[in-house]
Design a protein around this motif. Structure first.
Motif, PDB file in Angstrom:
ATOM      1  N   TYR A  65       0.745  -1.331  -0.017  1.00 52.70           N
ATOM      2  CA  TYR A  65       0.169   0.017   0.085  1.00 52.70           C
ATOM      3  C   TYR A  65       0.927   1.239   0.026  1.00 52.70           C
ATOM      4  CZ  TYR A  65      -4.052  -2.843   1.133  1.00 52.70           C
ATOM      5  OH  TYR A  65      -5.083  -3.757   1.154  1.00 52.70           O
ATOM      6  N   LEU A  66       2.059   1.365   0.350  1.00 51.00           N
ATOM      7  CA  LEU A  66       3.021   2.367   0.407  1.00 51.00           C
ATOM      8  C   LEU A  66       3.329   3.058  -0.772  1.00 51.00           C
ATOM      9  CD1 LEU A  66       4.448   3.857   2.694  1.00 51.00           C
ATOM     10  CD2 LEU A  66       6.519   2.294   1.975  1.00 51.00           C
ATOM     11  N   PRO A  67       2.812   4.602  -0.905  1.00 47.85           N
ATOM     12  CA  PRO A  67       3.422   5.324  -1.959  1.00 47.85           C
ATOM     13  C   PRO A  67       4.660   5.220  -2.090  1.00 47.85           C
ATOM     14  CG  PRO A  67       1.761   6.284  -0.727  1.00 47.85           C
ATOM     15  CD  PRO A  67       2.259   5.233   0.169  1.00 47.85           C
ATOM     16  N   GLU A  68       5.395   5.197  -3.444  1.00 45.50           N
ATOM     17  CA  GLU A  68       6.841   4.961  -3.809  1.00 45.50           C
ATOM     18  C   GLU A  68       7.535   6.338  -3.066  1.00 45.50           C
ATOM     19  OE1 GLU A  68       7.428   4.464  -7.685  1.00 45.50           O
ATOM     20  OE2 GLU A  68       6.543   2.601  -7.914  1.00 45.50           O
ATOM     21  N   ASP A  69       6.647   7.465  -3.231  1.00 48.60           N
ATOM     22  CA  ASP A  69       7.527   8.739  -2.463  1.00 48.60           C
ATOM     23  C   ASP A  69       7.545   8.689  -1.218  1.00 48.60           C
ATOM     24  OD1 ASP A  69       5.053   9.126  -2.373  1.00 48.60           O
ATOM     25  OD2 ASP A  69       4.797  11.312  -3.260  1.00 48.60           O
ATOM     26  N   ASP A  70       6.857   7.860  -0.271  1.00 52.21           N
ATOM     27  CA  ASP A  70       6.909   7.973   1.058  1.00 52.21           C
ATOM     28  C   ASP A  70       8.432   7.497   1.645  1.00 52.21           C
ATOM     29  OD1 ASP A  70       6.156   8.112   3.741  1.00 52.21           O
ATOM     30  OD2 ASP A  70       4.548   7.700   3.579  1.00 52.21           O
ATOM     31  N   LEU A  71       9.263   8.149   1.617  1.00 56.98           N
ATOM     32  CA  LEU A  71      10.515   7.653   2.019  1.00 56.98           C
ATOM     33  C   LEU A  71      10.707   7.452   3.471  1.00 56.98           C
ATOM     34  CD1 LEU A  71      12.534  10.255   0.050  1.00 56.98           C
ATOM     35  CD2 LEU A  71      11.954   8.020  -0.729  1.00 56.98           C
ATOM     36  N   ILE A  72       9.758   8.333   4.439  1.00 59.63           N
ATOM     37  CA  ILE A  72      10.038   7.836   5.653  1.00 59.63           C
ATOM     38  C   ILE A  72       9.585   6.584   6.236  1.00 59.63           C
ATOM     39  CG2 ILE A  72       9.230   8.831   8.125  1.00 59.63           C
ATOM     40  CD1 ILE A  72       9.076  11.721   6.721  1.00 59.63           C
ATOM     41  N   VAL A  73       8.288   6.408   5.772  1.00 65.27           N
ATOM     42  CA  VAL A  73       7.825   5.055   6.278  1.00 65.27           C
ATOM     43  C   VAL A  73       8.454   3.845   5.426  1.00 65.27           C
ATOM     44  CG1 VAL A  73       5.563   3.491   6.375  1.00 65.27           C
ATOM     45  CG2 VAL A  73       5.332   5.847   6.433  1.00 65.27           C
ATOM     46  N   HIS A  74       9.022   4.047   4.273  1.00 63.94           N
ATOM     47  CA  HIS A  74       9.753   3.191   3.701  1.00 63.94           C
ATOM     48  C   HIS A  74      11.058   2.586   4.454  1.00 63.94           C
ATOM     49  CE1 HIS A  74      10.715   1.154  -0.462  1.00 63.94           C
ATOM     50  NE2 HIS A  74      11.541   0.784   0.538  1.00 63.94           N
ATOM     51  N   CYS A  75      11.537   3.798   4.948  1.00 63.20           N
ATOM     52  CA  CYS A  75      12.905   3.688   5.786  1.00 63.20           C
ATOM     53  C   CYS A  75      12.433   2.734   6.958  1.00 63.20           C
ATOM     54  CB  CYS A  75      13.410   5.166   6.052  1.00 63.20           C
ATOM     55  SG  CYS A  75      14.524   5.317   7.503  1.00 63.20           S
ATOM     56  N   MET A  76      11.312   3.116   7.798  1.00 66.42           N
ATOM     57  CA  MET A  76      10.950   2.522   8.823  1.00 66.42           C
ATOM     58  C   MET A  76      10.854   1.019   8.636  1.00 66.42           C
ATOM     59  SD  MET A  76       8.376   3.643  11.615  1.00 66.42           S
ATOM     60  CE  MET A  76       6.789   3.438  10.635  1.00 66.42           C
ATOM     61  N   LEU A  77       9.916   0.501   7.600  1.00 64.89           N
ATOM     62  CA  LEU A  77       9.722  -0.538   7.218  1.00 64.89           C
ATOM     63  C   LEU A  77      10.979  -1.447   6.926  1.00 64.89           C
ATOM     64  CD1 LEU A  77       6.282  -0.044   5.256  1.00 64.89           C
ATOM     65  CD2 LEU A  77       6.528  -1.051   7.532  1.00 64.89           C
ATOM     66  N   ALA A  78      11.962  -0.926   6.295  1.00 60.03           N
ATOM     67  CA  ALA A  78      13.010  -1.499   5.998  1.00 60.03           C
ATOM     68  C   ALA A  78      13.593  -1.852   7.015  1.00 60.03           C
ATOM     69  CB  ALA A  78      13.819  -0.694   4.636  1.00 60.03           C
ATOM     70  N   PHE A  79      13.956  -0.963   8.072  1.00 60.09           N
ATOM     71  CA  PHE A  79      14.858  -1.139   9.289  1.00 60.09           C
ATOM     72  C   PHE A  79      14.046  -2.145  10.013  1.00 60.09           C
ATOM     73  CE2 PHE A  79      15.883  -0.117  13.542  1.00 60.09           C
ATOM     74  CZ  PHE A  79      17.496   0.012  13.426  1.00 60.09           C
ATOM     75  N   HIS A  80      12.862  -2.182  10.183  1.00 55.16           N
ATOM     76  CA  HIS A  80      12.243  -3.222  10.900  1.00 55.16           C
ATOM     77  C   HIS A  80      12.275  -4.623  10.509  1.00 55.16           C
ATOM     78  CE1 HIS A  80      10.616  -1.311  14.414  1.00 55.16           C
ATOM     79  NE2 HIS A  80      10.281  -0.302  13.645  1.00 55.16           N
ATOM     80  N   LEU A  81      12.403  -4.833   9.027  1.00 51.61           N
ATOM     81  CA  LEU A  81      12.676  -6.069   8.408  1.00 51.61           C
ATOM     82  C   LEU A  81      13.935  -6.434   8.510  1.00 51.61           C
ATOM     83  CD1 LEU A  81      10.812  -5.384   5.094  1.00 51.61           C
ATOM     84  CD2 LEU A  81      10.503  -7.317   6.406  1.00 51.61           C
ATOM     85  N   ALA A  82      15.051  -5.652   8.457  1.00 54.83           N
ATOM     86  CA  ALA A  82      16.429  -5.893   8.566  1.00 54.83           C
ATOM     87  C   ALA A  82      16.644  -6.346  10.008  1.00 54.83           C
ATOM     88  CB  ALA A  82      17.151  -4.646   8.554  1.00 54.83           C
ATOM     89  N   ILE A  83      15.918  -5.674  11.056  1.00 55.50           N
ATOM     90  CA  ILE A  83      16.282  -6.370  12.440  1.00 55.50           C
ATOM     91  C   ILE A  83      15.609  -7.574  12.536  1.00 55.50           C
ATOM     92  CG2 ILE A  83      15.623  -5.886  14.968  1.00 55.50           C
ATOM     93  CD1 ILE A  83      17.637  -3.910  13.348  1.00 55.50           C
ATOM     94  N   ALA A  84      14.300  -7.912  11.963  1.00 53.87           N
ATOM     95  CA  ALA A  84      13.564  -9.076  12.012  1.00 53.87           C
ATOM     96  C   ALA A  84      14.639 -10.322  11.479  1.00 53.87           C
ATOM     97  CB  ALA A  84      12.293  -9.065  11.525  1.00 53.87           C
ATOM     98  N   HIS A  85      14.912  -9.765  10.097  1.00 58.63           N
ATOM     99  CA  HIS A  85      15.781 -11.050   9.360  1.00 58.63           C
ATOM    100  C   HIS A  85      17.229 -11.293  10.128  1.00 58.63           C
ATOM    101  CE1 HIS A  85      13.199 -11.723   5.813  1.00 58.63           C
ATOM    102  NE2 HIS A  85      13.266 -10.797   5.709  1.00 58.63           N
ATOM    103  N   GLY A  86      17.654 -10.225  10.778  1.00 58.59           N
ATOM    104  CA  GLY A  86      18.826 -10.393  11.595  1.00 58.59           C
ATOM    105  C   GLY A  86      18.985 -11.481  12.695  1.00 58.59           C
ATOM    106  N   ILE A  87      17.494 -11.182  13.606  1.00 52.48           N
ATOM    107  CA  ILE A  87      17.422 -11.833  14.593  1.00 52.48           C
ATOM    108  C   ILE A  87      17.377 -13.463  14.319  1.00 52.48           C
ATOM    109  CG2 ILE A  87      15.764 -12.518  16.560  1.00 52.48           C
ATOM    110  CD1 ILE A  87      15.145  -9.426  16.610  1.00 52.48           C
ATOM    111  N   ARG A  88      16.570 -13.574  13.201  1.00 52.09           N
ATOM    112  CA  ARG A  88      16.501 -14.947  12.653  1.00 52.09           C
ATOM    113  C   ARG A  88      17.578 -15.561  12.032  1.00 52.09           C
ATOM    114  NH1 ARG A  88      10.755 -16.008  11.266  1.00 52.09           N
ATOM    115  NH2 ARG A  88      11.153 -17.170   9.355  1.00 52.09           N
ATOM    116  N   GLY A  89      18.841 -14.734  11.869  1.00 50.08           N
ATOM    117  CA  GLY A  89      20.124 -15.340  11.410  1.00 50.08           C
ATOM    118  C   GLY A  89      20.092 -15.133   9.807  1.00 50.08           C
ATOM    119  N   GLU A  90      19.321 -14.488   9.072  1.00 48.50           N
ATOM    120  CA  GLU A  90      19.004 -14.372   7.818  1.00 48.50           C
ATOM    121  C   GLU A  90      19.888 -13.278   7.382  1.00 48.50           C
ATOM    122  OE1 GLU A  90      14.787 -16.789   7.981  1.00 48.50           O
ATOM    123  OE2 GLU A  90      14.823 -14.568   7.566  1.00 48.50           O
TER     124      GLU A  90
END
Length: 228
Positions: A65-90
């Motif tokens: 649903y995220l508009p391509e130009d919404d950099l703030i939310v994109h940044c936040m989502l990418a960061f939480h995805l990174a942390i989640a994958h990191g915890i899983r060892g991925e």
């Protein structure tokens, strides 16, 4: 406060769902943006509880649903995805999303997430044995933090500094390592990053031990216990 926040989030979700079922989404300005923001908030809740699987699912759904130009939310989502994958060892997936978080964070002016993401990327590079590449990533973070710090370094560079302290410890350069670790402690205090502050204190205590400064090591370990 969290329960109250979830209550209002559920009310908003219910209102949007009713509008969607009635095909009235055109009457709601920025419907897709609101939906992506709600999903982003939803993703943060399981992240704080350690539910990495649900975090990844909700973040990926929010991206739809995220508009391509919404950099703030994109940044936040990418960061939480990174942390989640990191915890899983991925770590490959974590590195990918950390790079996105850093890029979008800088574009959006969210230098806190950008710098933390760079520090996390350097940690992964070091774990893979790419020590000089990790050092370069950390130094880029320091340069960015200094450039955007208005005369001083941004506190979010504390993670990059403790990373550099650990690297110089491995390279048997204790004086430089202590310099970075000491600065890391000061900046982590300023930012209120208790986990980075704890890491910095433990690293500094190890360096004091290596130099035979037992009294300084004991004081630093006592401080680390209080933080923990």
């Amino acid at each position: 406060k969290l329960d109250i926040g979830i209550f209002f989030l559920q009310m908003l979700e219910s209102t949007l769902s009713d509008a969607e079922e009635a095909c009235l989404t055109e009457t709601i300005p920025d419907h897709d943006l609101i939906r992506s923001l709600m999903m982003s908030i939803r993703a943060i809740i399981p992240s704080g509880k350690g539910d990495t699987k649900r975090t990844i699912e909700l973040c990926q759904e929010a991206f739809e649903y995220l508009p391509e130009d919404d950099l703030i939310v994109h940044c936040m989502l990418a960061f939480h995805l990174a942390i989640a994958h990191g915890i899983r060892g991925e770590l490959t997936s974590a590195s990918y999303y950390l790079a996105e978080a850093s890029t979008y964070g800088q574009s959006a002016g969210n230098f806190y997430i950008a710098l933390i993401a760079m520090g996390c990327m350097a940690e992964i590079q070091a774990k893979h044995g790419h020590l000089h590449r990790a050092a370069e990533t950390n130094h880029r973070a320091l340069e960015l933090g200094l450039e955007k710090g208005g005369g001083g370094s941004l506190p979010a560079t504390s993670l990059a500094r403790v990373n550099l302290a650990r690297l110089h410890y491995r390279w048997d350069d204790l004086d430089t390592a202590i310099h970075y670790a000491t600065d890391g402690v000061k900046l982590a205090e300023q930012s209120g990053e208790s986990i980075t502050l704890l890491m910095s204190c433990l690293t500094l205590a190890r360096l004091y031990w290596a130099q035979g400064q037992m009294e300084a090591m004991a004081k630093t370990l006592d401080w680390a216990r209080q933080i923990a």
